[in-house]
Design a protein around this motif. Structure first.
Motif, mmCIF file in Angstrom:
data_model
loop_
_atom_site.group_PDB
_atom_site.id
_atom_site.type_symbol
_atom_site.label_atom_id
_atom_site.label_comp_id
_atom_site.label_asym_id
_atom_site.label_seq_id
_atom_site.Cartn_x
_atom_site.Cartn_y
_atom_site.Cartn_z
ATOM 1 N N CYS A 1 0.896 -1.195 0.120
ATOM 2 C CA CYS A 1 0.102 -0.051 0.026
ATOM 3 C C CYS A 1 1.024 1.120 0.002
ATOM 4 O O CYS A 1 2.108 1.175 0.418
ATOM 5 N N CYS A 2 0.231 2.269 -0.501
ATOM 6 C CA CYS A 2 0.896 3.434 -0.541
ATOM 7 C C CYS A 2 1.059 4.250 0.655
ATOM 8 O O CYS A 2 -0.172 4.262 1.596
ATOM 9 N N CYS A 3 2.028 4.829 0.981
ATOM 10 C CA CYS A 3 2.232 5.656 2.442
ATOM 11 C C CYS A 3 1.381 6.854 2.424
ATOM 12 O O CYS A 3 1.124 7.538 3.366
ATOM 13 N N LEU A 4 0.989 7.332 1.265
ATOM 14 C CA LEU A 4 0.081 8.597 1.208
ATOM 15 C C LEU A 4 -1.254 8.361 1.268
ATOM 16 O O LEU A 4 -2.058 8.712 2.155
ATOM 17 N N SER A 5 -1.661 7.334 0.198
ATOM 18 C CA SER A 5 -3.190 6.831 0.259
ATOM 19 C C SER A 5 -3.712 5.785 1.045
ATOM 20 O O SER A 5 -4.708 5.546 1.037
ATOM 21 N N LEU A 6 -2.486 5.057 1.418
ATOM 22 C CA LEU A 6 -2.903 3.660 2.301
ATOM 23 C C LEU A 6 -3.616 2.614 1.314
ATOM 24 O O LEU A 6 -4.289 1.954 1.775
ATOM 25 N N GLN A 7 -3.582 2.982 -0.152
ATOM 26 C CA GLN A 7 -4.150 1.845 -0.940
ATOM 27 C C GLN A 7 -3.177 1.083 -1.698
ATOM 28 O O GLN A 7 -2.259 1.438 -2.058
ATOM 29 N N PRO A 8 -3.804 -0.056 -2.177
ATOM 30 C CA PRO A 8 -2.827 -1.041 -3.052
ATOM 31 C C PRO A 8 -2.205 -0.109 -4.178
ATOM 32 O O PRO A 8 -2.905 0.615 -4.722
ATOM 33 N N CYS A 9 -1.040 -0.193 -4.361
ATOM 34 C CA CYS A 9 -0.394 0.670 -5.156
ATOM 35 C C CYS A 9 -0.550 -0.007 -6.955
ATOM 36 O O CYS A 9 -0.519 -1.288 -7.107
ATOM 37 N N ARG A 10 -0.554 0.690 -7.846
ATOM 38 C CA ARG A 10 -0.938 0.074 -9.248
ATOM 39 C C ARG A 10 0.438 0.513 -9.939
ATOM 40 O O ARG A 10 0.993 -0.219 -10.672
ATOM 41 N N VAL B 1 9.429 3.496 -5.156
ATOM 42 C CA VAL B 1 10.228 3.195 -3.713
ATOM 43 C C VAL B 1 11.157 4.165 -3.689
ATOM 44 O O VAL B 1 11.901 4.568 -4.528
ATOM 45 N N THR B 2 11.287 4.853 -2.537
ATOM 46 C CA THR B 2 12.484 5.639 -2.031
ATOM 47 C C THR B 2 13.643 4.936 -1.571
ATOM 48 O O THR B 2 13.626 3.545 -1.422
ATOM 49 N N PRO B 3 14.791 5.404 -1.549
ATOM 50 C CA PRO B 3 16.037 4.704 -1.246
ATOM 51 C C PRO B 3 15.889 4.057 0.270
ATOM 52 O O PRO B 3 16.580 3.080 0.583
ATOM 53 N N ASP B 4 15.175 4.504 1.003
ATOM 54 C CA ASP B 4 14.905 3.954 2.275
ATOM 55 C C ASP B 4 13.878 2.933 2.185
ATOM 56 O O ASP B 4 13.661 2.233 3.374
ATOM 57 N N GLY B 5 13.228 2.571 1.247
ATOM 58 C CA GLY B 5 12.194 1.553 1.180
ATOM 59 C C GLY B 5 10.852 1.743 1.212
ATOM 60 O O GLY B 5 10.065 0.660 1.478
ATOM 61 N N TYR B 6 10.463 3.073 1.547
ATOM 62 C CA TYR B 6 9.118 3.459 1.478
ATOM 63 C C TYR B 6 8.577 3.514 0.248
ATOM 64 O O TYR B 6 9.080 3.948 -0.774
ATOM 65 N N LEU B 7 7.255 2.641 0.124
ATOM 66 C CA LEU B 7 6.467 2.613 -1.026
ATOM 67 C C LEU B 7 5.681 3.795 -1.384
ATOM 68 O O LEU B 7 4.531 3.904 -0.302
ATOM 69 N N TYR B 8 5.244 4.276 -2.564
ATOM 70 C CA TYR B 8 4.346 5.138 -2.861
ATOM 71 C C TYR B 8 3.721 4.757 -4.228
ATOM 72 O O TYR B 8 4.460 4.247 -5.025
ATOM 73 N N GLU B 9 2.460 5.549 -4.420
ATOM 74 C CA GLU B 9 1.771 5.352 -5.719
ATOM 75 C C GLU B 9 2.399 6.698 -6.496
ATOM 76 O O GLU B 9 2.414 7.749 -5.846
ATOM 77 N N LYS B 10 2.703 6.338 -7.796
ATOM 78 C CA LYS B 10 3.197 7.487 -8.560
ATOM 79 C C LYS B 10 2.044 8.727 -8.727
ATOM 80 O O LYS B 10 2.537 9.857 -8.701
ATOM 81 N N GLN B 11 0.881 8.289 -9.031
ATOM 82 C CA GLN B 11 -0.043 9.143 -9.171
ATOM 83 C C GLN B 11 -0.559 10.082 -7.873
ATOM 84 O O GLN B 11 -0.752 11.128 -7.995
ATOM 85 N N ALA B 12 -0.526 9.238 -6.762
ATOM 86 C CA ALA B 12 -0.609 10.083 -5.475
ATOM 87 C C ALA B 12 0.690 10.887 -5.196
ATOM 88 O O ALA B 12 0.204 12.110 -4.621
ATOM 89 N N ILE B 13 1.743 10.883 -5.493
ATOM 90 C CA ILE B 13 2.680 11.716 -5.490
ATOM 91 C C ILE B 13 2.574 12.918 -6.271
ATOM 92 O O ILE B 13 2.687 14.185 -5.864
ATOM 93 N N LEU B 14 2.271 12.776 -7.552
ATOM 94 C CA LEU B 14 1.923 13.805 -8.481
ATOM 95 C C LEU B 14 0.759 14.835 -8.003
ATOM 96 O O LEU B 14 0.876 15.976 -8.148
ATOM 97 N N GLU B 15 -0.346 13.987 -7.498
ATOM 98 C CA GLU B 15 -1.424 14.612 -7.216
ATOM 99 C C GLU B 15 -1.054 15.489 -5.884
ATOM 100 O O GLU B 15 -1.732 16.661 -5.476
#
Length: 265
Positions: free
Chosen positions: A45-54, A58-72
């Motif tokens: 799950c994304c660390c911003l939206s808390l929903q499964p990523c499509r 991933v950041t160098p520290d290992g945190y997963l994000y949705e690309k669309q959520a970051i842009l939004e």
């Protein structure tokens, strides 16, 4: 060692359970509790939206994000900054206009005070023969208007009354819902099922997700990506941050603490 009874207050033993119960009821001291599975996000799950990523990144520290959520999120921040700038410009204009108004406020106040004092001096004569008739006419008009208003209200309530909806044609139906096939994530090499209880790592060149056991036993021997065959370095292997399972044996600290005031003697 003896223990307290349910309502025993004369024993010498103060158990841990009774201490926690009294601490929670008193409202003092620091409360700590271990989070359960429902309070933990899944590893995919994304660390911003808390929903499964499509489309995950991933950041160098290992945190997963949705690309669309970051842009939004970035666009949202830009929009908020633009709104704040517009509000600031309006505030500056309002302050400038208020300063111009304040420069003339004293003169206007003098004029208003003069008008109010002059109006209080002049009074209109009262005709004793027509004042009573005017009062009677006003009372009759108020009574007739109140009667018309009550008639209109009763007509509106009667028109708003709805017929009974408990008829077979309007009764809701409980149709069975279609169950979709659950998605399961597996290791790109060993095909083991991935989850919060399994430590994972991301290979930077290919973006593949593998288990930490696969990294230790296979990939670190020759530092080669098993999917693409590219050479790897230690920076190319990113441990993926996971939320844990809620069990104490998961190896992840998931305790939440609430600092409350301390009772002083």
């Amino acid at each position: 060692m003896t223990r307290h009874g349910k309502n025993c207050t004369a024993g010498a033993v103060y158990t841990y359970h009774e201490k926690r119960k009294d601490t929670a009821a008193s409202g003092y001291g620091t409360q700590s509790i271990r989070l359960g599975k429902d309070a933990i996000k899944d590893f995919d799950c994304c660390c911003l939206s808390l929903q499964p990523c499509r489309d995950p990144v991933v950041t160098p520290d290992g945190y997963l994000y949705e690309k669309q959520a970051i842009l939004e999120y970035i666009l949202h921040q830009k929009t908020e900054i633009a709104k704040k700038m517009k509000t600031y410009e309006k505030q500056k204009k309002a302050q400038k206009s208020s300063m111009q108004v304040e420069s003339k406020s004293e003169e206007r106040q003098r004029v208003e005070r003069f008008k109010s004092s002059e109006n209080s001096i002049v009074s209109k004569p009262i005709n004793p023969f027509t004042s009573g008739q005017n009062k009677d006419g006003e009372t009759r008009r108020s009574q007739s208007s109140s009667g018309e208003a009550s008639t209109a209200a009763s007509a509106a309530t009667s028109s708003q009354s709805l017929p009974s909806f408990w008829i077979p044609s309007l009764t809701p139906e409980a149709k069975p819902t279609l169950i979709k096939k659950p998605e399961r994530y597996v290791c790109a090499v060993t095909r083991d099922v991935l989850g919060n209880s399994v430590p994972c790592s991301v290979l930077r060149p290919s973006g593949s997700v593998v288990t930490q056991e696969c990294v230790e036993k296979l990939i670190k021997k020759d530092l080669t990506d098993p999917v693409t065959g590219d050479k790897l370095t230690d920076k190319d292997i990113i441990p993926l941050q996971r939320g844990g399972t809620g069990f104490a044996a998961s190896g992840v600290d998931l305790s939440a603490k609430e600092a409350r005031p301390v009772m002083q003697v």
